[in-house]
Design a protein around this motif. Structure first.
Motif, PDB file in Angstrom:
ATOM      1  N   THR A   1      -1.372  48.190  -7.327  1.00  0.00           N
ATOM      2  CA  THR A   1      -1.178  48.169  -8.777  1.00  0.00           C
ATOM      3  C   THR A   1      -0.082  49.125  -9.216  1.00  0.00           C
ATOM      4  O   THR A   1       0.319  49.108 -10.385  1.00  0.00           O
ATOM      5  N   HIS A   2       0.406  49.942  -8.322  1.00  0.00           N
ATOM      6  CA  HIS A   2       1.509  50.854  -8.640  1.00  0.00           C
ATOM      7  C   HIS A   2       2.878  50.194  -8.417  1.00  0.00           C
ATOM      8  O   HIS A   2       3.909  50.848  -8.551  1.00  0.00           O
ATOM      9  N   TYR A   3       2.861  48.907  -8.076  1.00  0.00           N
ATOM     10  CA  TYR A   3       4.092  48.169  -7.814  1.00  0.00           C
ATOM     11  C   TYR A   3       4.155  46.943  -8.733  1.00  0.00           C
ATOM     12  O   TYR A   3       3.125  46.401  -9.139  1.00  0.00           O
ATOM     13  N   TYR A   4       5.370  46.512  -9.035  1.00  0.00           N
ATOM     14  CA  TYR A   4       5.526  45.255  -9.757  1.00  0.00           C
ATOM     15  C   TYR A   4       5.128  44.101  -8.841  1.00  0.00           C
ATOM     16  O   TYR A   4       5.209  44.197  -7.617  1.00  0.00           O
ATOM     17  N   ARG A   5       4.701  43.010  -9.434  1.00  0.00           N
ATOM     18  CA  ARG A   5       4.289  41.858  -8.645  1.00  0.00           C
ATOM     19  C   ARG A   5       5.473  41.327  -7.836  1.00  0.00           C
ATOM     20  O   ARG A   5       6.615  41.337  -8.306  1.00  0.00           O
ATOM     21  N   PRO A   6       5.229  40.856  -6.628  1.00  0.00           N
ATOM     22  CA  PRO A   6       6.331  40.349  -5.809  1.00  0.00           C
ATOM     23  C   PRO A   6       6.781  38.940  -6.196  1.00  0.00           C
ATOM     24  O   PRO A   6       7.946  38.583  -5.998  1.00  0.00           O
ATOM     25  N   TYR A   7       5.850  38.157  -6.735  1.00  0.00           N
ATOM     26  CA  TYR A   7       6.150  36.749  -7.024  1.00  0.00           C
ATOM     27  C   TYR A   7       5.977  36.483  -8.511  1.00  0.00           C
ATOM     28  O   TYR A   7       5.008  36.914  -9.109  1.00  0.00           O
ATOM     29  N   PRO A   8       6.939  35.810  -9.143  1.00  0.00           N
ATOM     30  CA  PRO A   8       8.115  35.149  -8.539  1.00  0.00           C
ATOM     31  C   PRO A   8       9.406  35.965  -8.560  1.00  0.00           C
ATOM     32  O   PRO A   8      10.378  35.601  -7.921  1.00  0.00           O
TER      33      PRO A   8
END
Length: 338
Positions: A144-151
């Motif tokens: 949750t400390h990262y932006y979503r990878p997709y898309p």
């Protein structure tokens, strides 16, 4: 690309991103020369099976529908369960043909990435798919400390003439960064080791502002989870994570998947990366897969390469490590033995 080994490789392989498989939808896939059907049942569980109905051979991925935890053939309504067994025949509801089964491909979903287990003889998984985040516990393991990878931070290259081993052999090859990716310094392989089915290696990027040749501005920690791909954690200015995966579609062709988890800006609670972050990641990182493909598409596999003294040991060790993932003989093996 002609290679001296089979394209029916054993291991875990990426076949897409979770959001591509919504609840209640059926989707056709093709990997390892086989037609597959993917469906996410009403409870949210994703299943991937052999695609052709055992009744009269209809492709369930084209027009099939989800019923409970089963998938229904569009031709005559025969239903197939998560274990591949026939569970229902509408015109003889009390007598499903439980002797008929579709091949089941074990599925693992991690952080929006979907993996299947493939063995040419259909054997069950012989090892677990490593956790993309927990494989590097020395860094932030909270997704949750990262932006979503997709898309936004994911890319797909389809039907490329590249065998997964060619992608893996990029691991010990540090010298190509200067020429292929326009790097201003030449990275060095600082360490490598084999741990069970994994090839783990550490690459360092020298600090161009320092007179100390051992001072690194960036370290990339990478684990190959077999020949299906590699997961990496970056230790430096950005501290992001990525996966680069290659999955055979059929003889001579593979699909390639690339995803990045980029750390969120302080105070940003959104899963969606802001425009400036998207532009930076695209320019500096997402473009690199296309650089490599410009080489791989036209590359000839050299069985006895003329390696330099620096890279010979890890390069050949990786090739030896890779042999464990070929449970099926090369396509021409039967001919050569005859």
């Amino acid at each position: 690309m002609k290679v001296p080994f089979t394209w029916k490789v054993t291991g875990w392989f990426m076949v897409g991103w979770g959001p591509e498989f919504p609840v209640g939808e059926v989707r056709p896939l093709r990997y390892f020369g086989d037609d597959l059907v993917a469906y996410r049942d009403e409870s949210g569980q994703l299943h991937i099976l052999e695609a052709h109905c055992k009744h009269l051979g209809a492709h369930i991925g084209h027009g099939g529908k989800v019923v409970g935890d089963c998938v229904e053939c569009p031709f005559h309504g025969w239903r197939w369960g998560p274990d591949g067994r026939n569970t229902h025949i509408p015109y003889q509801p009390d007598r499903p043909n439980r002797a008929l089964t579709l091949r089941v491909y074990p599925v693992v979903e991690q952080y929006d990435c979907v993996f299947i287990w493939h063995h040419p003889d259909g054997k069950e998984p012989q090892w677990e798919m490593p956790d993309i985040f927990r494989s590097f516990p020395q860094f932030d393991t909270d997704p949750t400390h990262y932006y979503r990878p997709y898309p936004e931070f994911s890319r797909l290259a389809e039907n490329e003439p590249v065998h997964p081993q060619i992608v893996a052999e990029n691991g010990p090859d540090s010298a190509h960064f200067k020429y292929v990716h326009r790097a201003t310094v030449t990275p060095r392989m600082l360490d490598w080791k084999i741990v069970d089915q994994q090839w783990q290696f550490l690459t360092g990027w020298p600090d161009a502002t320092s007179d100390d040749p051992d001072k690194m501005a960036l370290r990339i920690h990478s684990h190959m989870f077999g020949l299906g791909g590699a997961i990496s954690a970056f230790e430096g200015a950005s501290n992001h994570r990525l996966i680069f995966a290659a999955t055979p579609v059929e003889e001579g062709r593979s699909n390639m998947f690339y995803s990045i988890w980029w750390p969120r800006n302080p105070g940003d609670a959104s899963d969606v990366p802001p425009d400036d972050v998207r532009a930076r990641v695209e320019k500096q990182y997402l473009i690199t897969v296309w650089d490599d493909l410009d080489i791989w598409r036209y590359q000839k596999y050299v069985e006895r390469p003329a390696l330099s003294k620096v890279d010979a040991k890890p390069y050949m060790a990786l090739r030896k490590w890779a042999t464990q993932f070929y449970d099926a003989p090369p396509p021409d093996a039967a001919v050569s033995r005859a």
